[in-house]
Design a protein around this motif. Structure first.
Motif, short mmCIF file in Angstrom:
data_model
loop_
_atom_site.label_atom_id
_atom_site.label_comp_id
_atom_site.label_asym_id
_atom_site.label_seq_id
_atom_site.Cartn_x
_atom_site.Cartn_y
_atom_site.Cartn_z
N PHE A 50 34.46 57.10 -31.27
CA PHE A 50 33.20 56.79 -30.58
C PHE A 50 32.05 57.62 -31.14
N SER A 51 32.26 58.93 -31.28
CA SER A 51 31.22 59.83 -31.74
C SER A 51 30.80 59.54 -33.17
N VAL A 52 31.77 59.31 -34.06
CA VAL A 52 31.47 59.08 -35.48
C VAL A 52 30.75 57.75 -35.67
N VAL A 53 31.24 56.70 -35.04
CA VAL A 53 30.61 55.38 -35.19
C VAL A 53 29.20 55.39 -34.62
N LEU A 54 29.01 56.05 -33.47
CA LEU A 54 27.68 56.13 -32.86
C LEU A 54 26.72 56.89 -33.77
N ALA A 55 27.21 57.95 -34.41
CA ALA A 55 26.38 58.71 -35.35
C ALA A 55 26.01 57.84 -36.56
N ILE A 56 26.96 57.06 -37.06
CA ILE A 56 26.68 56.16 -38.20
C ILE A 56 25.62 55.14 -37.82
N ILE A 57 25.75 54.55 -36.63
CA ILE A 57 24.76 53.57 -36.17
C ILE A 57 23.38 54.21 -36.05
N PHE A 58 23.34 55.42 -35.53
CA PHE A 58 22.07 56.14 -35.38
C PHE A 58 21.37 56.30 -36.73
N PHE A 59 22.13 56.73 -37.75
CA PHE A 59 21.52 56.94 -39.07
C PHE A 59 21.19 55.61 -39.75
N LEU A 60 21.97 54.58 -39.48
CA LEU A 60 21.63 53.25 -40.02
C LEU A 60 20.33 52.73 -39.42
N GLN A 61 20.11 52.99 -38.13
CA GLN A 61 18.86 52.60 -37.49
C GLN A 61 17.68 53.33 -38.11
N LEU A 62 17.86 54.62 -38.37
CA LEU A 62 16.80 55.39 -39.04
C LEU A 62 16.51 54.81 -40.42
N ALA A 63 17.57 54.50 -41.15
CA ALA A 63 17.41 53.95 -42.50
C ALA A 63 16.70 52.60 -42.45
N LEU A 64 17.07 51.78 -41.45
CA LEU A 64 16.42 50.47 -41.31
C LEU A 64 14.94 50.63 -41.00
N GLY A 65 14.61 51.57 -40.11
CA GLY A 65 13.21 51.82 -39.78
C GLY A 65 12.42 52.26 -40.99
N ALA A 123 17.27 56.33 -28.97
CA ALA A 123 17.78 57.41 -29.84
C ALA A 123 18.32 58.57 -29.00
N LEU A 124 17.61 58.92 -27.93
CA LEU A 124 18.07 60.01 -27.06
C LEU A 124 19.39 59.66 -26.38
N LEU A 125 19.52 58.40 -25.95
CA LEU A 125 20.79 57.97 -25.34
C LEU A 125 21.95 58.10 -26.33
#
Length: 266
Positions: free
Chosen positions: A88-103, A234-236
């Motif tokens: 859960f933690s690793v995948v959520l971190a990957i999604i977070f950084f993918l969102q940043l990259a997309l932005g 992002a905070l969530l």
């Protein structure tokens, strides 16, 4: 007497559990909506010929990821399972950084992104009369954002029904959804683009601005709300990662204490 199993924080454990229950339910909803749009609203598939740009496909993917993450987070927190919590933690971190990259990608290549959107909207204009669902979508966008066409009213010349060479009554016109006031009279935009019609006269009857610029202006005027929502999401995500790692640490400490106190059991 041995100490009770109290070192794992119940507050963190159940906050993480209910946090993931919410995302699990949202994931189920998104998958359901995506499947409905994909298999019931098949008329959209002609417009979104590329599956990567299909909103229904995007909903299914995002909903599926949220469902899996929510499920793993729920079970991991409830059963104090380190493997599921790490997943859960690793995948959520990957999604977070993918969102940043997309932005960053959208910001850096905004001109190319805008060009793709304009191309899609102009394609939608040409198919306006051929697709009832797409027609309702375009009408809704034009009425909501008070715009007409992708880049302007002359985009409607790409449609065979509104083209100025068309023999029909809609020639040199625009759909009723471009009209400023009278959306009941579906002929209010007919002939509005005829040669020699002053822009000042057109602007009294129809919206003359393109929808791409209208949407961009909407984003600019609501930047604080959109930015606040992005920061909130992002905070969530960060809180979820922190809760999961905190719970993992508590579980490891508890296991280490039990290994020390009761070595024969492990």
């Amino acid at each position: 007497m041995p100490k009770e199993h109290t070192e794992v924080s119940c507050c963190v454990k159940y906050l993480l559990f209910f946090f993931n229950v919410f995302f699990w339910l949202v994931g189920c909803l998104l998958v359901s909506v995506g499947l409905y749009a994909r298999f019931e609203k098949t008329a959209y598939q002609e417009f979104f010929s590329d599956i990567l740009t299909d909103p229904a496909f995007a909903l299914i993917i995002v909903g599926g990821i949220m469902f899996i993450l929510g499920f793993s987070g729920c079970i991991g927190a409830l059963r104090e399972n380190i493997c599921l919590l790490k997943f859960f933690s690793v995948v959520l971190a990957i999604i977070f950084f993918l969102q940043l990259a997309l932005g960053v990608f959208v910001f850096v290549f905004q001109d190319k992104v805008e060009a793709v959107i304009v191309e899609k909207l102009q394609t939608a204009v040409t198919k306006y009369r051929d697709n009832a669902d797409l027609q309702n979508l375009i009408d809704g966008v034009q009425q909501e954002f008070k715009c007409c066409g992708a880049k302007g009213i002359n985009d409607w010349d790409k449609n065979i029904y509104f083209n100025c060479s068309s023999p029909g009554s809609e020639a040199c016109g625009v759909p009723y959804s471009c009209c400023i006031k009278d959306t009941i009279n579906r002929q209010c935009g007919y002939g509005i683009r005829k040669s020699g019609t002053p822009t000042s006269d057109q602007s009294k009857i129809i919206f003359i601005g393109g929808c791409v610029n209208a949407v961009k202006d909407w984003f600019k005027s609501n930047m604080i709300i959109i930015g606040g929502a992005a920061v909130g999401i992002a905070l969530l995500q960060i809180m979820g990662i922190c809760f999961a790692n905190s719970l993992i640490s508590d579980i490891k400490m508890q296991k280490a204490r039990w290994n020390r106190d009761y070595p024969s059991r492990y």
